[in-house]
Design an enzyme around this catalytic site. Structure first.
Site, PDB file in Angstrom:
ATOM      1  N   GLU A 147      -5.179  61.546  53.517  1.00  0.00           N
ATOM      2  CA  GLU A 147      -5.198  62.475  52.867  1.00  0.00           C
ATOM      3  C   GLU A 147      -3.649  62.371  53.053  1.00  0.00           C
ATOM      4  O   GLU A 147      -2.615  61.810  53.273  1.00  0.00           O
ATOM      5  CB  GLU A 147      -5.458  63.512  53.838  1.00  0.00           C
ATOM      6  CG  GLU A 147      -6.642  64.049  53.939  1.00  0.00           C
ATOM      7  CD  GLU A 147      -6.886  64.860  54.399  1.00  0.00           C
ATOM      8  OE1 GLU A 147      -6.292  65.671  55.518  1.00  0.00           O
ATOM      9  OE2 GLU A 147      -8.414  65.693  55.550  1.00  0.00           O
TER      10      GLU A 147
ATOM     11  N   HIS B 125      -8.148  69.769  52.512  1.00  0.00           N
ATOM     12  CA  HIS B 125      -7.701  70.555  53.933  1.00  0.00           C
ATOM     13  C   HIS B 125      -6.852  71.841  53.961  1.00  0.00           C
ATOM     14  O   HIS B 125      -6.208  71.888  54.881  1.00  0.00           O
ATOM     15  CB  HIS B 125      -6.873  69.026  54.550  1.00  0.00           C
ATOM     16  CG  HIS B 125      -7.438  69.676  56.012  1.00  0.00           C
ATOM     17  ND1 HIS B 125      -7.384  68.271  56.850  1.00  0.00           N
ATOM     18  CD2 HIS B 125      -7.732  70.559  57.222  1.00  0.00           C
ATOM     19  CE1 HIS B 125      -7.330  68.130  58.081  1.00  0.00           C
ATOM     20  NE2 HIS B 125      -8.094  69.898  58.074  1.00  0.00           N
TER      21      HIS B 125
ATOM     22  N   GLY C  66     -21.445  72.204  66.727  1.00  0.00           N
ATOM     23  CA  GLY C  66     -20.694  73.288  68.175  1.00  0.00           C
ATOM     24  C   GLY C  66     -20.377  74.654  67.228  1.00  0.00           C
ATOM     25  O   GLY C  66     -21.167  75.125  67.089  1.00  0.00           O
TER      26      GLY C  66
ATOM     27  N   THR D   8     -16.289  68.998  56.348  1.00  0.00           N
ATOM     28  CA  THR D   8     -14.397  69.879  56.761  1.00  0.00           C
ATOM     29  C   THR D   8     -14.683  69.548  58.009  1.00  0.00           C
ATOM     30  O   THR D   8     -13.201  70.470  58.638  1.00  0.00           O
ATOM     31  CB  THR D   8     -15.368  71.802  57.262  1.00  0.00           C
ATOM     32  OG1 THR D   8     -16.198  71.444  57.824  1.00  0.00           O
ATOM     33  CG2 THR D   8     -15.746  72.216  55.556  1.00  0.00           C
TER      34      THR D   8
ATOM     35  N   ILE E  19     -18.105  75.984  65.181  1.00  0.00           N
ATOM     36  CA  ILE E  19     -17.639  75.724  63.695  1.00  0.00           C
ATOM     37  C   ILE E  19     -18.812  75.893  63.047  1.00  0.00           C
ATOM     38  O   ILE E  19     -19.579  76.914  62.213  1.00  0.00           O
ATOM     39  CB  ILE E  19     -16.776  74.954  63.242  1.00  0.00           C
ATOM     40  CG1 ILE E  19     -15.272  75.013  64.102  1.00  0.00           C
ATOM     41  CG2 ILE E  19     -16.583  74.195  61.387  1.00  0.00           C
ATOM     42  CD1 ILE E  19     -14.747  74.262  63.005  1.00  0.00           C
TER      43      ILE E  19
ATOM     44  N   ARG F 140     -13.899  66.101  59.355  1.00  0.00           N
ATOM     45  CA  ARG F 140     -12.232  64.898  59.289  1.00  0.00           C
ATOM     46  C   ARG F 140     -12.793  63.628  58.358  1.00  0.00           C
ATOM     47  O   ARG F 140     -14.329  63.430  58.230  1.00  0.00           O
ATOM     48  CB  ARG F 140     -11.450  64.117  60.787  1.00  0.00           C
ATOM     49  CG  ARG F 140     -11.579  64.615  61.788  1.00  0.00           C
ATOM     50  CD  ARG F 140      -9.771  65.077  60.872  1.00  0.00           C
ATOM     51  NE  ARG F 140      -8.793  65.416  62.068  1.00  0.00           N
ATOM     52  CZ  ARG F 140      -8.460  67.163  62.319  1.00  0.00           C
ATOM     53  NH1 ARG F 140      -9.260  68.119  60.966  1.00  0.00           N
ATOM     54  NH2 ARG F 140      -7.879  67.752  63.148  1.00  0.00           N
TER      55      ARG F 140
HETATM   56  C1  DGY Z   1      -7.812  71.296  62.756  1.00  0.00           C
HETATM   57  O1  DGY Z   1      -7.323  72.553  63.080  1.00  0.00           O
HETATM   58  O2  DGY Z   1      -7.824  70.365  63.501  1.00  0.00           O
HETATM   59  C2  DGY Z   1      -7.223  71.201  61.563  1.00  0.00           C
HETATM   60  O3  DGY Z   1      -8.031  70.567  60.728  1.00  0.00           O
HETATM   61  C3  DGY Z   1      -5.936  71.032  61.205  1.00  0.00           C
HETATM   62  O4  DGY Z   1      -5.549  70.062  61.006  1.00  0.00           O
END
Ligand code: DGY
Length: 323
Positions: free
Chosen positions: A265, A284, A154, A234, A156, A236
């Site tokens: 976490e 995070h 996507g 990066t 990112i 979950r």
């Molecule tokens: C998100 O925006 O999902 C980031 O991981 C912060 O929770």
């Protein structure tokens, strides 16, 4: 109207709500609310701007059914039972897009740090182990011309792929549920999950957490990865199995890994991953830049303002509430 904000947010977002004449209650203590506290606060509000909460479940929506909208200040929404929100006719929104560049930067930072073992080398200084110049010790690996496998191409993932292609001429392969709109621009080849694992020197995860991605990176997945590959997550923490990751690193099946998300976490400071070479872990902070957090707060506030005005939330996640 009355709005509850569950943590201190950037002023830009708060100001928008105040300028619209709403009354804000902000949980300003430096600790997360308990579930009971959350229910207590939200049960008397018109709107809820939620930062970092889990437990937005059936009980929450039933007990806070007077809410006119819940605006998440996050892109991820795995913490929300959207079916329950829809049953209770409460629109929920998130903040997609605005954090893509910052999160991709974090993935890139981790990738570089792992490839040169930056965190462990820094620890050598702190522990008095700088030593002397050893031509065959502390060697990293270079990224030029290698293959980057993106799981979840996507916005990112595409941002990361763009950087890796431009700087290191990396080849891009990807695995998605459906064809990615970024594939053509990146000359990215679609592969099955197994083929992506087998063919990538670096695997970076950018998918959301859902039942099909939970534990996706388990022992079987790590075993299929190229020996000496790098794993970056990066997205979950629940997407990888941390014990399986540790085993894969111990067996040197993987060269190293970079994580901005862990499971659970916060990660325990005694977690063995923290002291391993070629493992770089951040707490995070993917979206943690001043610019991005401002944009997230503003987007969340705009969504909530729309809900309170009886309008459609621009980034609504459960559009069925409007049918
Ligand atoms: C998100 O925006 O999902 C980031 O991981 C912060 O929770």
């Amino acid at each position: 109207m009355k709005i509850f904000i569950s943590r201190i947010i950037p002023a830009a977002g708060r100001q928008l709500l105040l300028d619209a004449g709403h009354q804000i209650t902000e949980h300003a203590e430096k600790r997360p609310l308990t579930q009971e506290e959350l229910l207590h606060y939200c049960a008397s509000q018109d709107g809820f701007l939620s930062v970092g909460h889990s437990g937005l479940n059936e009980t929450f929506f039933r007990r806070c059914s007077q809410l006119r909208g819940v605006a998440l200040m996050s892109a991820g929404y795995d913490q929300v039972d959207l079916s329950a929100a829809t049953r209770w006719k409460i629109p929920v929104s998130n903040t997609p897009g605005v954090l893509s560049a910052a999160t991709a930067d974090t993935a890139f930072l981790l990738l570089l740090a792992v490839s040169r073992d930056a965190f462990h080398n820094y620890q050598r200084i702190l522990t008095g182990n700088w030593g002397f110049f050893e031509p065959t010790a502390h060697l990293g690996q270079e990224l030029y011309g290698k293959t980057l496998g993106i799981v979840g191409l996507g916005k990112i993932g595409a941002d990361l792929a763009r950087k890796c292609k431009a700087i290191y001429d990396m080849k891009i392969v990807y695995h998605n549920r459906s064809a990615s709109p970024y594939a053509a621009e990146l000359d990215a080849r679609y592969l099955s999950f197994s083929n992506l694992l087998r063919n990538s020197d670096v695997v970076s995860v950018h998918t959301d957490l859902n039942p099909s991605t939970e534990n996706m990176f388990n022992a079987a997945a790590f075993n299929q990865m190229k020996k000496g590959a790098i794993f970056i997550n990066t997205a979950r923490g629940k997407i990888h199995d941390e014990q399986a990751l540790l085993d894969a690193l111990n067996r040197e099946q993987l060269w190293g890994c970079g994580l901005d998300v862990t499971n659970p976490e916060p990660m325990s400071p005694t977690n063995p991953l923290l002291t391993m070479p070629r493992v770089c872990i951040l707490p995070h902070i993917g979206s943690a830049t001043r610019e991005t957090r401002d944009k997230m707060a503003v987007m969340a506030a705009e969504n909530l303002l729309a809900a309170l005005a009886g309008e459609r939330m621009p980034q609504v996640l459960n559009p069925a509430v409007y049918q």
